[in-house]
Write a protein that holds these residues in place. Structure first.
Motif, PDB file in Angstrom:
ATOM      1  N   ILE A 287     -33.858  -1.323 -38.195  1.00  0.00           N
ATOM      2  CA  ILE A 287     -34.914  -2.001 -38.949  1.00  0.00           C
ATOM      3  C   ILE A 287     -35.592  -1.058 -39.942  1.00  0.00           C
ATOM      4  O   ILE A 287     -36.315  -1.506 -40.849  1.00  0.00           O
ATOM      5  N   ASN A 288     -35.357   0.251 -39.817  1.00  0.00           N
ATOM      6  CA  ASN A 288     -35.939   1.205 -40.755  1.00  0.00           C
ATOM      7  C   ASN A 288     -35.045   1.466 -41.965  1.00  0.00           C
ATOM      8  O   ASN A 288     -35.429   2.214 -42.866  1.00  0.00           O
ATOM      9  N   SER A 289     -33.854   0.855 -41.991  1.00  0.00           N
ATOM     10  CA  SER A 289     -32.978   1.022 -43.157  1.00  0.00           C
ATOM     11  C   SER A 289     -33.566   0.264 -44.337  1.00  0.00           C
ATOM     12  O   SER A 289     -34.254  -0.752 -44.165  1.00  0.00           O
ATOM     13  N   PRO A 290     -33.321   0.724 -45.572  1.00  0.00           N
ATOM     14  CA  PRO A 290     -33.859   0.026 -46.747  1.00  0.00           C
ATOM     15  C   PRO A 290     -33.425  -1.436 -46.815  1.00  0.00           C
ATOM     16  O   PRO A 290     -34.211  -2.302 -47.204  1.00  0.00           O
ATOM     17  N   GLU A 291     -32.168  -1.698 -46.432  1.00  0.00           N
ATOM     18  CA  GLU A 291     -31.664  -3.071 -46.507  1.00  0.00           C
ATOM     19  C   GLU A 291     -32.440  -4.003 -45.585  1.00  0.00           C
ATOM     20  O   GLU A 291     -32.847  -5.087 -45.997  1.00  0.00           O
ATOM     21  N   TRP A 292     -32.645  -3.558 -44.332  1.00  0.00           N
ATOM     22  CA  TRP A 292     -33.337  -4.439 -43.392  1.00  0.00           C
ATOM     23  C   TRP A 292     -34.829  -4.524 -43.677  1.00  0.00           C
ATOM     24  O   TRP A 292     -35.457  -5.565 -43.466  1.00  0.00           O
ATOM     25  N   LYS A 293     -35.404  -3.465 -44.177  1.00  0.00           N
ATOM     26  CA  LYS A 293     -36.802  -3.548 -44.605  1.00  0.00           C
ATOM     27  C   LYS A 293     -36.964  -4.595 -45.700  1.00  0.00           C
ATOM     28  O   LYS A 293     -37.916  -5.388 -45.688  1.00  0.00           O
ATOM     29  N   ALA A 294     -36.028  -4.579 -46.658  1.00  0.00           N
ATOM     30  CA  ALA A 294     -36.097  -5.539 -47.762  1.00  0.00           C
ATOM     31  C   ALA A 294     -35.882  -6.959 -47.263  1.00  0.00           C
ATOM     32  O   ALA A 294     -36.552  -7.900 -47.718  1.00  0.00           O
ATOM     33  N   ARG A 295     -34.947  -7.130 -46.331  1.00  0.00           N
ATOM     34  CA  ARG A 295     -34.694  -8.469 -45.780  1.00  0.00           C
ATOM     35  C   ARG A 295     -35.936  -9.023 -45.079  1.00  0.00           C
ATOM     36  O   ARG A 295     -36.326 -10.173 -45.302  1.00  0.00           O
ATOM     37  N   ILE A 296     -36.521  -8.194 -44.206  1.00  0.00           N
ATOM     38  CA  ILE A 296     -37.698  -8.632 -43.455  1.00  0.00           C
ATOM     39  C   ILE A 296     -38.839  -8.977 -44.408  1.00  0.00           C
ATOM     40  O   ILE A 296     -39.515 -10.010 -44.261  1.00  0.00           O
ATOM     41  N   GLU A 297     -39.057  -8.126 -45.398  1.00  0.00           N
ATOM     42  CA  GLU A 297     -40.123  -8.364 -46.379  1.00  0.00           C
ATOM     43  C   GLU A 297     -39.879  -9.664 -47.135  1.00  0.00           C
ATOM     44  O   GLU A 297     -40.804 -10.451 -47.359  1.00  0.00           O
TER      45      GLU A 297
ATOM     46  N   PHE B 295     -35.099 -13.855 -37.210  1.00  0.00           N
ATOM     47  CA  PHE B 295     -33.897 -13.582 -38.005  1.00  0.00           C
ATOM     48  C   PHE B 295     -33.282 -12.247 -37.590  1.00  0.00           C
ATOM     49  O   PHE B 295     -32.063 -12.133 -37.432  1.00  0.00           O
ATOM     50  N   TYR B 296     -34.127 -11.246 -37.412  1.00  0.00           N
ATOM     51  CA  TYR B 296     -33.673  -9.916 -36.999  1.00  0.00           C
ATOM     52  C   TYR B 296     -33.037  -9.965 -35.616  1.00  0.00           C
ATOM     53  O   TYR B 296     -31.952  -9.413 -35.384  1.00  0.00           O
TER      54      TYR B 296
END
Length: 896
Positions: A771-781, A820-821
């Motif tokens: 969840i700290n990867s840029p991709e997952w941060k962007a998805r969650i946001e 979703f995560y």
């Protein structure tokens, strides 16, 4: 039995229906077919999200239910047409009404009989040729001097873009790249944009079923299943009679057309040898231009109209797969890629891989119209990832340097001849390359390893931010600049290197890769993000990647156009994501969900949650509980206890045991701990965990870069043929094999661990993405912000005015993102679990090693058939309880 259903269709799906299943269907298959039929019958944008475990005959059930509905629908539409005719003639004499209705029946009968007779002749001819062994092969068309040395005139004609005219490009018409003659021909056979003229061989456009799956091999398997059942005619049985027997026909062959890319279907050797899909597409369309002298000889034209119609009839007569299509086209010397279009109007089923359905531009290029038709997406558990992959793009710094080199070589040769728009556009592309390369070079020197890139910042150098990307991309497509520049660069390299050097080089279509990335840059910034990531060398490299954050908008054109959409898979649970992110505005009344049980008896499945090696008393979480979270998974004692549990499991489970870990890195870490010496308190002669495991079974481990086929072959051999070729048990105590694998890895999807290969599947922990990867941060946001916007919009409509974010709205948005995560994790787990139990007589144990599998939140996201086989309270009973359950389970299966 069906575990859960929602929104049972208004159609009377409980009434007796003959689905024409070639075998006696199980109860779960009947339930599944009724659900499909109900969704299709109701139509009007209905959606079905249906789960049927692998081994329950899902593909055949889809075929039988969908084709039964289609044939019934066609007959009902015919009857409705007759009723409408009778109503429109109300007040006319009865004899006049009867005459009109009889004429309509005769017209339909004549058309149906003529088509079926034509297909019968095709089948008879093929049978005769097979019997006589005369499956003739026409001589290959001369490739037109491919081996000749190009002179300057040929070189300019092939590589120069000087003949490009400003507005002669494709625009929004995918057929405009073809020559006028080709467009006229395609319009006459029912394709293209022009008004079609009457043609005796043209098929009437009818309602269709578009069936898509991930790979061509899965589509080939589906077509093989399509050949099993037989269905009644699409016209009322009393309308036509067989001229040969004087009886009413009882069956009608399914009209199926497989579609694919030029890369799979092109039969022109000079084009197909290019390898790259982008290069093949560009070269093919270039050969159709009216100014091109060496036009493709296989393209459907007026001259080979007969062969084109023969191709269509052969397709309808034989239920071909992609390889068959290629051979039919090759035998008739007509292009399968374009000739297949003539079969689309008369087809009942059209099969195609994901990318050709999910991308609107691909559908337009193929002439696919979804309006009023049925869409069935199989293996739909990964549909959201598939949508994202279709729109994904990336470019590396090394590729940009190569692109700059190619453009330099091209401009050096043709630069003085480039005039007007051609000179401007080539210069603009050069500025884009320079700007992207400069940004990446700077980022490569920075300390940050990865992150999110600002699209505006990427083009701030060399004045690239003043360039109209839409216009530039259109120009590149119209002029074939990418293809011509890459082809010329390859041509120069071939002249400068020896034959051996040329064979060892692999030409990368970097300009096509660049165009794909530029296309991604034009997408709405709210829908996607651009990421940068450093890559290990040598030499060091860095890449830019575009990620589509939500499939909603990309999928909406399908959901809004189709009569009905079916999402089917073996492990669709949990369902919520499909509703929230594919159909967020669809009311619940339009969504039907179904989770089928398995066809195996309950006694063939044992599901156990191992929360700890010791029994858990009370409600608290004991300190030695299994919890493989990021914070706790490095606990050496917990890893040791996991190893001991596996040693015990391997001592009682016969044949094959497959263990899935959260990641490759963690698998390697755990193996290293198991191979290390036991704690100092143990005796010096104590065996390591690894030695104990290898004493029980032959151990294999999946590696990230290794060959999964080789590992799987050796694992299979150790179980089925122990001791052969130096593989298999080396000691008498070894029985079977243990495979250490990874959730989401090569072994977790598409691999069949049936029967002895998978008597026990062990899931270690919950493989949450980072969840700290840029991709997952962007998805969650993105999910949080888009959910909040949607809720506020709904509140505004209810309140009749503006609405402000509330704590409750914010909490709901955060929960949607968390779901979703978590669902992404559980879909991967469910796929791994599904590797075992592949048919009715199969049996296996499933062991879930993590206390969190015992919580209601996680358990409800497991497939229904897994929940049904779960031993109640197993998470508290420890290793001793598990061993007792496994002993009893496999003792009952001895001799099975």
């Amino acid at each position: 039995m069906a575990i859960s259903t929602e929104n049972d269709s208004d159609a009377d799906t409980r009434a007796p229906l003959d689905f024409h299943h070639p075998y006696t269907p199980y109860d779960v298959q009947i339930e599944f077919m009724r659900a499909v039929y109900g969704v299709l019958e109701k139509g009007n944008g209905q959606v079905g999200i249906l789960e049927s475990p692998t081994g329950t005959g899902k593909s055949l059930s889809l075929i039988c239910s969908a084709l039964t509905w289609l044939r019934n629908h066609k007959r009902s539409m015919y009857e409705a047409g007759l009723e409408e005719t009778a109503k429109s003639m109300a007040g006319e004499p009865d004899w006049m009404i009867e005459t009109s209705l009889r004429r309509k029946r005769e017209e339909l009968a004549h058309k149906w009989e003529e088509r079926e007779a034509r297909l019968d002749r095709v089948r008879a001819k093929e049978r005769m040729m097979e019997e006589k062994g005369r499956a003739g092969k026409r001589a290959r068309v001369d490739e037109g001097g491919r081996g000749k040395k190009k002179d300057e005139v040929d070189e300019e004609r092939e590589f120069w873009i000087g003949d490009h005219e400003g507005d002669g490009g494709s625009g929004h018409d995918p057929f405009s790249l073809l020559s006028k003659e080709t467009r006229d021909f395609l319009s006459r056979v029912g394709m293209g944009r022009a008004e079609a003229e009457e043609d005796d061989g043209k098929e009437e456009d009818e309602i269709k079923i578009f069936y898509t799956s991930r790979t061509h091999s899965q589509l080939t398997q589906f077509i093989s299943e399509l050949r099993r059942p037989v269905f009644p005619p699409s016209v009322p049985s009393d309308t036509v009679t067989s001229k040969r027997e004087g009886e009413e026909p009882t069956t009608e062959t399914i009209k199926q057309v497989p579609l694919s890319s030029r890369q799979k279907l092109c039969i022109n050797p000079s084009v197909s040898r290019l390898g790259s899909l982008s290069a093949i597409n560009d070269r093919c369309t270039e050969l159709q231009q009216s100014k091109t002298k060496d036009r493709c000889a296989f393209m459907p034209t007026d001259e080979n109209l007969k062969q084109t119609h023969q191709f269509r009839d052969a397709v309808f007569a034989t239920l071909p797969d992609i390889e068959d299509m290629h051979q039919i086209g090759k035998g008739l010397q007509v292009c399968p890629y374009y000739a297949s279009r003539t079969a689309i109007p008369g087809a009942e089923v059209i099969t195609l891989p994901y990318p050709l359905l999910l991308q609107k531009s691909a559908r337009e290029a193929l002439g696919i119209e979804l309006e009023g038709n049925v869409v069935i997406i199989d293996e739909a558990h990964n549909i959201m990832d598939a949508v994202a992959n279709v729109y994904a793009a990336e470019i590396r710094l090394s590729e940009l340097r190569r692109a700059r080199q190619m453009l330099g070589v091209y401009v050096k040769r043709f630069g003085k001849k480039l005039k007007g728009e051609n000179r401007v556009m080539v210069a603009q592309l050069g500025k884009i390359v320079e700007s992207l390369a400069e940004w990446l070079s700077g980022s490569l020197q920075a300390k940050t390893e990865h992150g999110i890139a600002d699209p505006n910042g990427l083009l701030k150098h060399r004045g690239a931010d003043q360039i109209n990307l839409y216009q530039l991309i259109k120009y590149i497509h119209d002029s074939k600049l990418a293809y011509k520049a890459e082809s010329y660069a390859s041509h120069v390299e071939e002249q400068n290197f020896s034959a051996s050097d040329t064979k060892s080089r692999v030409s990368t279509p970097v300009l096509h890769t660049l165009v794909s990335f530029l296309t991604a840059l034009t997408n709405l910034s709210t829908e996607g993000r651009i990421f940068f990531e450093k890559l290990p060398g040598p030499p060091p490299d860095i890449k830019l990647s575009y990620l589509l954050l939500s499939p909603t908008h990309a999928f909406s054109s399908i959901a809004e156009s189709a009569r009905a959409v079916i999402l089917a898979g073996g492990t669709m649970s949990p369902f919520d994501d499909y509703k929230a992110h594919l159909f967020p505005t669809l009311p619940p009344s339009k969504i039907t969900t179904l989770s089928c049980g398995h066809v195996i008896p309950p006694s063939n499945l044992c599901v156990w949650t191992l929360g700890s090696t010791r029994p858990i008393n009370g409600t608290g979480v004991p300190p030695d509980a299994f919890e493989f979270s990021f914070q706790k998974r490095d606990d050496r004692d917990m890893v040791r206890q996991l190893g001991l549990a596996l040693v015990n499991i391997c001592s009682v489970v016969p044949d094959g045991v497959v263990v899935f870990f959260p990641s490759y890195g963690y698998l390697d870490q755990v193996v290293a701990m198991w191979q290390a010496a036991e704690p100092a308190s143990s005796t010096s002669t104590a065996k390591t965990i690894w030695e104990r495991l290898t004493a029980r079974k032959v151990v294999f481990s999946e590696s990230k870069g290794g060959s999964s086929d080789e590992v799987l072959q050796e694992y299979t051999q150790a179980i089925l043929s122990p001791g052969e070729n130096g593989k298999g048990p080396g000691k008498a105590t070894q029985t079977g094999a243990l495979l250490l694998s990874v959730v989401g890895g090569k072994m977790s999807e598409g691999i069949n661990f049936s029967d002895r290969l998978g008597r026990c599947v062990v899931i270690v922990g919950l493989p949450y993405p980072n969840i700290n990867s840029p991709e997952w941060k962007a998805r969650i946001e993105y999910i949080e912000s888009s959910t909040m916007s949607r809720l506020l919009s709904e509140n505004e409509q209810e309140q009749g005015g503006s609405a402000k974010p509330t704590i409750q709205v914010q909490a709901v948005a955060k929960q949607v993102a968390r779901d979703f995560y978590e669902n992404a994790c559980m879909r991967a787990v469910n796929q791994s679990i599904g590797r075992a139990i592949r048919h009715r007589n199969d049996y296996a144990a499933i062991v879930l090693v993590d206390r969190r599998f015992g919580t209601d939140r996680i358990r409800t996201k497991l497939p229904g058939w897994i929940r049904g086989g779960m031993v109640e309270g197993s998470e508290t009973k420890g290793l001793q309880g598990l061993m007792g359950a496994l002993n009893g389970f496999f003792r009952s299966k001895r001799g099975v």
